[in-house]
Design a protein around this motif. Structure first.
Motif, short mmCIF file in Angstrom:
data_model
loop_
_atom_site.label_atom_id
_atom_site.label_comp_id
_atom_site.label_asym_id
_atom_site.label_seq_id
_atom_site.Cartn_x
_atom_site.Cartn_y
_atom_site.Cartn_z
N GLU A 194 0.82 -1.20 0.00
CA GLU A 194 0.00 0.00 0.00
C GLU A 194 0.86 1.26 0.00
N LEU A 195 0.28 2.31 -0.55
CA LEU A 195 0.84 3.66 -0.43
C LEU A 195 -0.15 4.50 0.36
N HIS A 196 0.34 5.17 1.40
CA HIS A 196 -0.45 6.12 2.17
C HIS A 196 0.15 7.52 1.99
N ILE A 197 -0.69 8.49 1.69
CA ILE A 197 -0.25 9.89 1.60
C ILE A 197 -0.99 10.67 2.66
N ASP A 198 -0.22 11.29 3.56
CA ASP A 198 -0.79 12.02 4.70
C ASP A 198 -1.79 11.16 5.46
N GLY A 199 -1.47 9.87 5.61
CA GLY A 199 -2.29 8.96 6.40
C GLY A 199 -3.46 8.33 5.67
N LYS A 200 -3.69 8.68 4.41
CA LYS A 200 -4.81 8.14 3.64
C LYS A 200 -4.31 7.11 2.64
N THR A 201 -4.97 5.95 2.57
CA THR A 201 -4.58 4.90 1.63
C THR A 201 -4.92 5.34 0.21
N ILE A 202 -3.90 5.40 -0.64
CA ILE A 202 -4.05 5.90 -2.01
C ILE A 202 -3.92 4.77 -3.04
N GLN A 203 -2.96 3.87 -2.83
CA GLN A 203 -2.78 2.73 -3.73
C GLN A 203 -2.76 1.44 -2.93
N HIS A 204 -3.38 0.41 -3.50
CA HIS A 204 -3.41 -0.92 -2.88
C HIS A 204 -3.07 -1.93 -3.96
N GLY A 205 -1.97 -2.65 -3.76
CA GLY A 205 -1.54 -3.64 -4.74
C GLY A 205 -1.55 -5.04 -4.16
N ASP A 206 -1.74 -6.02 -5.01
CA ASP A 206 -1.83 -7.41 -4.59
C ASP A 206 -1.26 -8.26 -5.72
N THR A 207 -0.34 -9.15 -5.40
CA THR A 207 0.24 -9.98 -6.47
C THR A 207 -0.81 -10.81 -7.18
N GLN A 208 -1.90 -11.12 -6.52
CA GLN A 208 -2.95 -11.92 -7.16
C GLN A 208 -3.66 -11.15 -8.26
N LEU A 209 -3.50 -9.82 -8.28
CA LEU A 209 -4.13 -9.00 -9.32
C LEU A 209 -3.19 -8.70 -10.48
N MET A 210 -1.94 -9.15 -10.40
CA MET A 210 -0.97 -8.90 -11.46
C MET A 210 -1.31 -9.72 -12.71
N LEU A 211 -1.15 -9.10 -13.87
CA LEU A 211 -1.30 -9.85 -15.12
C LEU A 211 -0.12 -10.79 -15.34
N HIS A 212 1.07 -10.39 -14.87
CA HIS A 212 2.28 -11.21 -14.96
C HIS A 212 2.87 -11.36 -13.56
N GLN A 213 3.02 -12.59 -13.12
CA GLN A 213 3.54 -12.86 -11.79
C GLN A 213 5.06 -12.68 -11.74
N PRO A 214 5.63 -12.43 -10.55
CA PRO A 214 7.08 -12.17 -10.46
C PRO A 214 7.96 -13.24 -11.11
N ALA A 215 7.66 -14.51 -10.89
CA ALA A 215 8.48 -15.57 -11.49
C ALA A 215 8.40 -15.53 -13.02
N GLN A 216 7.22 -15.22 -13.55
CA GLN A 216 7.05 -15.11 -15.00
C GLN A 216 7.84 -13.93 -15.54
N ILE A 217 7.83 -12.82 -14.80
CA ILE A 217 8.59 -11.64 -15.22
C ILE A 217 10.08 -11.97 -15.28
N LEU A 218 10.59 -12.61 -14.23
CA LEU A 218 12.01 -12.98 -14.21
C LEU A 218 12.36 -13.86 -15.40
N ALA A 219 11.53 -14.85 -15.69
CA ALA A 219 11.81 -15.76 -16.80
C ALA A 219 11.82 -15.03 -18.13
N GLU A 220 10.88 -14.12 -18.34
CA GLU A 220 10.81 -13.42 -19.62
C GLU A 220 11.97 -12.45 -19.79
N VAL A 221 12.35 -11.75 -18.72
CA VAL A 221 13.50 -10.85 -18.80
C VAL A 221 14.76 -11.63 -19.14
#
Length: 208
Positions: free
Chosen positions: A129-156
């Motif tokens: 998450e990113l909080h700006i002045d105490g308010k949650t602005i961005q929320h990320g989750d690996t389950q929402l990624m189109l490309h998972q970290p292991a897949q990214i590593l393999a393609e690079v």
């Protein structure tokens, strides 16, 4: 060369490999098309900074919070959070002309990182998450990624050699916006359940 820390050890990345358009909601908020293949671009070591600015050479900056991994022994060895700073107006102009993004993405001082913690086999997915002045602005989750970290590593690895300490940035979720002077930024990384906070990092925005 600029350094980061992995478990209190200083590391000097030779480059930062970035993935664009990895969250459907972020693609939609910028009115971009879903790419047919993974979007990849690089930032140089000189892009790393510890100072969060609101502008660069007169251009307004936008923030993008991203889950990041550091490379060791050709594997994903550590995890942290990064802020990818973007000259959005310039990037839009470059995209319209079919030109590369480096002037908008890879300028000196265009990326900030938290410390990195070592990956363990139990760490299979993350929430951040990113909080700006105490308010949650961005929320990320690996389950929402189109490309998972292991897949990214393999393609690079198919076309680019990764050196010790290089960093992979895995893309930003929805909620990007302008960096405003005087604001307080806090990023936090959690386990996949969201119950355990693995790390936090703070930046204050300086007037450029």
């Amino acid at each position: 060369m600029n350094q980061i820390k992995l478990a209190s050890q200083s590391i000097q990345p030779s480059k930062i490999v970035c993935v664009g358009r990895n969250y459907s909601a972020h693609i939609a908020e910028l009115n971009n098309e879903h790419p047919e293949q993974m979007v990849i671009f690089n930032k140089p070591n000189s892009a790393i900074t510890n100072t969060l600015l609101s502008s660069h050479n007169g251009d307004t900056l936008h923030y993008e919070t991203e889950l990041c991994f550091v490379i060791k022994n050709k594997q994903l060895a550590g995890v942290g959070i990064g802020l990818d700073l973007t000259k959005r107006a310039l990037q839009s102009s470059l995209k319209e002309k079919g030109l590369p993004w480096e002037r908008a993405k890879a300028f000196d001082g265009s990326v900030l990182f938290s410390d990195f913690i070592e990956l363990t086999p139990e760490m299979t997915s993350f929430i951040f998450e990113l909080h700006i002045d105490g308010k949650t602005i961005q929320h990320g989750d690996t389950q929402l990624m189109l490309h998972q970290p292991a897949q990214i590593l393999a393609e690079v690895n198919e076309f680019m050699g990764l050196e010790e300490g290089d960093i992979i940035m895995t893309g930003t979720p929805a909620g990007v916006g302008m960096v405003n002077a005087g604001r307080e930024f806090k990023v936090a990384l959690y386990s996949d359940s969201g119950q355990q906070c693995l790390l936090e990092h703070h930046w204050s925005v300086n007037q450029s």
